[in-house]
Write a protein that holds these residues in place. Structure first.
Motif, short mmCIF file in Angstrom:
data_model
loop_
_atom_site.label_atom_id
_atom_site.label_comp_id
_atom_site.label_asym_id
_atom_site.label_seq_id
_atom_site.Cartn_x
_atom_site.Cartn_y
_atom_site.Cartn_z
N ASN A 41 0.54 -0.98 -0.04
CA ASN A 41 0.00 -0.11 0.12
C ASN A 41 0.80 1.30 0.06
N VAL A 42 2.02 1.09 0.78
CA VAL A 42 2.87 2.31 0.86
C VAL A 42 3.48 2.65 -0.69
N MET A 43 3.88 1.52 -1.13
CA MET A 43 4.18 1.56 -2.73
C MET A 43 3.18 2.24 -3.73
N CYS A 44 2.07 1.60 -3.51
CA CYS A 44 0.99 2.21 -4.45
C CYS A 44 0.55 3.72 -4.12
N ASN A 45 0.79 4.26 -2.95
CA ASN A 45 0.39 5.52 -2.83
C ASN A 45 1.53 6.41 -3.16
N GLU A 46 2.61 5.99 -2.82
CA GLU A 46 3.86 6.72 -3.22
C GLU A 46 3.83 6.94 -4.78
N LEU A 47 3.69 5.81 -5.38
CA LEU A 47 3.96 5.91 -6.88
C LEU A 47 2.75 6.42 -7.59
N GLY A 48 1.63 6.09 -6.98
CA GLY A 48 0.44 6.40 -7.70
C GLY A 48 -0.02 7.77 -7.85
N ARG A 49 0.78 8.81 -7.22
CA ARG A 49 0.41 10.31 -7.12
C ARG A 49 1.77 10.88 -7.55
N ALA A 50 1.54 11.89 -8.24
CA ALA A 50 2.34 12.94 -8.98
C ALA A 50 3.21 13.74 -7.84
N LYS A 51 4.45 13.86 -8.03
CA LYS A 51 5.34 14.29 -7.25
C LYS A 51 5.51 15.82 -7.86
N ASP A 52 5.85 16.82 -6.83
CA ASP A 52 5.97 18.28 -7.24
C ASP A 52 7.14 18.33 -8.43
N GLY A 53 6.92 18.69 -9.53
CA GLY A 53 8.09 18.85 -10.68
C GLY A 53 8.66 17.48 -11.36
N GLY A 54 8.02 16.29 -10.75
CA GLY A 54 8.47 15.14 -11.17
C GLY A 54 7.68 14.59 -12.29
N PRO A 55 7.98 13.64 -13.01
CA PRO A 55 7.41 12.84 -14.05
C PRO A 55 6.39 12.01 -13.68
N LYS A 56 5.38 11.81 -14.47
CA LYS A 56 4.15 10.94 -14.10
C LYS A 56 4.60 9.47 -14.40
N ILE A 57 4.41 8.55 -13.28
CA ILE A 57 4.68 7.26 -13.42
C ILE A 57 3.35 6.55 -13.79
N ASN A 58 3.52 5.88 -15.12
CA ASN A 58 2.50 5.08 -15.57
C ASN A 58 2.59 3.79 -14.87
N LEU A 59 1.68 3.28 -14.18
CA LEU A 59 1.82 1.88 -13.55
C LEU A 59 0.61 1.09 -13.64
N LYS A 60 0.68 -0.15 -13.40
CA LYS A 60 -0.43 -1.16 -13.21
C LYS A 60 -0.35 -1.58 -11.91
N ARG A 61 -1.67 -1.96 -11.25
CA ARG A 61 -1.72 -2.85 -10.12
C ARG A 61 -2.39 -3.97 -10.31
N TYR A 62 -1.76 -5.08 -9.85
CA TYR A 62 -2.67 -6.50 -10.04
C TYR A 62 -2.60 -7.13 -8.62
N PHE A 63 -3.58 -8.25 -8.67
CA PHE A 63 -3.68 -8.90 -7.46
C PHE A 63 -3.37 -10.29 -8.44
N LEU A 64 -2.30 -11.03 -7.81
CA LEU A 64 -1.79 -12.30 -8.34
C LEU A 64 -2.38 -13.43 -7.54
N HIS A 65 -2.91 -14.61 -8.07
CA HIS A 65 -3.57 -15.37 -7.53
C HIS A 65 -3.29 -16.86 -7.99
N ARG A 66 -3.28 -17.86 -7.19
CA ARG A 66 -3.15 -19.22 -7.81
C ARG A 66 -4.23 -20.02 -7.18
N PRO A 67 -5.16 -20.28 -7.94
CA PRO A 67 -6.36 -20.84 -7.36
C PRO A 67 -6.12 -22.21 -7.23
N THR A 68 -5.45 -22.92 -7.72
CA THR A 68 -5.11 -24.22 -7.70
C THR A 68 -3.80 -24.48 -7.82
N THR A 69 -3.34 -25.81 -7.61
CA THR A 69 -1.95 -26.34 -7.42
C THR A 69 -1.33 -26.79 -8.82
#
Length: 388
Positions: free
Chosen positions: A228-256
Motif C-alpha cells: 500500500n505504501v508503494m501504491c500511494n508513493e508511486l500512484g500520485r504525482a510528485k511536485d516537478g517530477g514525471p508521471k509514473i504510468n503503472l499497473k496494479r494487479y492481484f496475483l492469485h493461484r487458485p489451484t496447485t
C-alpha cells in the motif's frame, strides 16, 4: 483491463507482464503485484529473468532481487575459533559485475544508517563482509539485519546502474520481489519510501542527454503495508517530477496445477483485503473448504483494517455493531486468543470442529453488517478469460 484473466503457465504470465511494460500505445513503466505467500512470486521473477535471456541469446536483460539474491551471501561462523565471523559473497554471480570498481561502501552505508545501527567492511579480495558495532568487531548480525544489508547493497547497485556504469548497461528491467522479510512496520515504510524514490528515477531514466530510456520495473510483495505504501508513493504525482504510468494487479493461484490469475486493481489498491475475505469465505464452506488456525489471523487482520478505515483503533468497533452482547464477548475472546500463537502458514494446523463453527459464525455476522462486494477469484465467466 476488467475482470480476471487466467494464464496456464508462468511463461504465459511473464509474456503478459512484458507486454504490459512494452505496450507502444499505452506505455507502462511499472507493474505492482500483490500476492500471498506460496503463490509462486519467486519462481515468477526467475521466469521473467529467463525470458530475457531467451530473447537476447543468453544475455540477461533483468537485474533482479529475490530469495536467490539473498542466497548469494552465506555465513562463515568460524566454528573453530568462534570469533572471526563474516558473510561470504559468491563472486560468480553477474549480480556483482564490476563490484570492485563501483565504490559502493559509502552508498551502502548511507542507506544502512536509515534502518540499522551497525557498520560493515567489505573485503573485495576475499569477497567477504565483516560487521562491527561500537567496540565489538566480527559480530554475527541477525537474519533481519543481514537481509537489510543485502537490500542496501542492491539499492546501491541500482544507483550505479542508473548512473550508467558499464557493468550494468545491458539491463532494461528491474524485478524486485519481497525485499523486506523480517522488517518491522516502521522500517518497512522507510524502505518502501526509499524504493519508490529510486523507482521514480528508474522510470524516467535517460540513457543520454536527449532520449528518455526508462527502466521497466516489476515489483511484487505479500506484505500488505509495504504494497500500500508503494501504491500511494508511486500512484500520485510528485511536485516537478514525471508521471509514473503503472499497473496494479492481484496475483492469485487458485489451484496447485500451474494456473495463475491476474486481476487489475488500478482503482482499488486495497483490493487484496477484499480478496482475503473471499478466500476466507471459500475456506469456510463446510462442503468444499478447509479451515486452518491461521485463518483467524487473517480474519482479525481484515477486521482491524475495516475499523481503521472508519477511524477506529481496534476491532471492538466491528464487534459493537452486533446486536447480541453475548456474541460480542465470545467473538472478542476468540479473536484475541485464536489469532495469536504458533499458527504458521507454512506449517498449517486444521481447526477443530468447534472452532470451525465459531469461525463461520464470526465471518457470517461480520459480512452481514459490513457489505463487501467479494470477487469470485478463479471462478470467472468465460468472457473475462485470457489464456495466451
Amino acid at each position: 483491463m476488467s475482470g480476471i484473466h487466467t494464464y496456464k503457465s508462468l511463461r504465459n504470465l511473464v509474456t503478459r507482464l512484458r507486454d504490459d511494460l512494452n505496450n507502444p500505445t499505452k506505455p507502462t513503466h511499472l507493474v505492482l503485484l500483490y500476492a500471498y505467500n506460496r503463490t509462486g512470486k519467486t519462481r515468477l521473477s526467475m521466469e521473467f529473468k529467463d525470458a530475457g535471456k531467451r530473447r537476447n541469446k543468453g544475455n540477461a536483460d533483468t537485474l533482479y532481487f529475490n530469495a536467490y539474491t539473498e542466497d548469494l551471501f552465506t555465513w562463515d561462523n568460524d566454528l573453530d575459533g568462534d570469533a572471526v565471523r563474516h558473510l561470504q559473497i559468491n563472486p560468480d554471480s553477474s549480480f556483482f559485475n564490476g563490484l570492485k570498481d563501483l565504490a559502493l561502501d559509502e552508498t551502502i552505508a548511507g542507506y544502512l544508517a536509515r534502518y540499522a545501527d551497525f557498520d560493515f567492511d567489505i573485503d573485495y579480495t576475499e569477497w567477504k563482509v565483516s560487521f562491527r558495532k561500537g567496540e565489538s568487531t566480527n559480530i554475527k548480525i541477525s537474519r533481519g539485519e543481514q537481509n537489510i544489508f543485502i537490500w542496501c547493497l542492491f539499492m546501491a547497485i541500482c544507483e550505479r546502474m542508473l548512473d550508467g556504469h558499464i557493468s550494468y548497461q545491458g539491463y532494461k528491467y528491474l524485478y524486485i520481489d519481497d525485499p523486506i522479510s523480517s522488517l518491522d512496520d516502521n522500517n518497512a515504510i522507510c524502505v518502501a519510501c526509499d524504493l519508490a524514490s529510486m523507482l521514480r528515477r528508474a522510470a524516467s531514466w535517460q540513457a543520454d542527454h536527449d532520449d528518455v530510456s526508462p527502466i521497466r520495473i516489476v515489483f511484487s510483495s505479500h506484505h500488505a503495508l509495504f504494497f500500500n505504501v508503494m501504491c500511494n508513493e508511486l500512484g500520485r504525482a510528485k511536485d516537478g517530477g514525471p508521471k509514473i504510468n503503472l499497473k496494479r494487479y492481484f496475483l492469485h493461484r487458485p489451484t496447485t496445477e500451474g494456473i495463475y490469475t491476474l486481476r487489475a486493481t488500478e482503482d482499488t489498491p486495497y483490493f487484496h483485503h477484499v480478496a482475503t475475505l473471499a478466500e476466507l469465505q471459500r475456506a469456510a464452506n463446510p462442503k468444499t473448504g478447509k479451515l486452518y488456525t491461521f485463518h483467524f489471523n487473517a480474519l482479525r487482520s481484515v477486521m482491524e483494517k475495516t475499523a481503521s478505515f472508519f477511524g477506529h483503533p481496534d476491532i471492538s468497533f466491528c464487534l459493537k455493531t452486533l446486536n447480541n452482547e453475548e456474541d460480542r464477548a465470545l467473538y472478542n475472546r476468540a479473536l484475541n486468543l485464536l489469532s495469536h500463537g504458533k499458527y504458521a502458514i507454512h506449517d498449517p494446523v486444521e481447526m477443530g470442529e468447534d472452532n470451525q463453527e465459531l469461525f463461520r459464525r464470526i465471518l457470517r455476522d461480520f459480512l452481514t453488517v459490513f457489505h463487501f462486494a467479494l470477487p469470485e477469484i478463479g471462478e470467472q465467466p468465460p468472457s473475462t478469460v485470457s489464456t495466451p
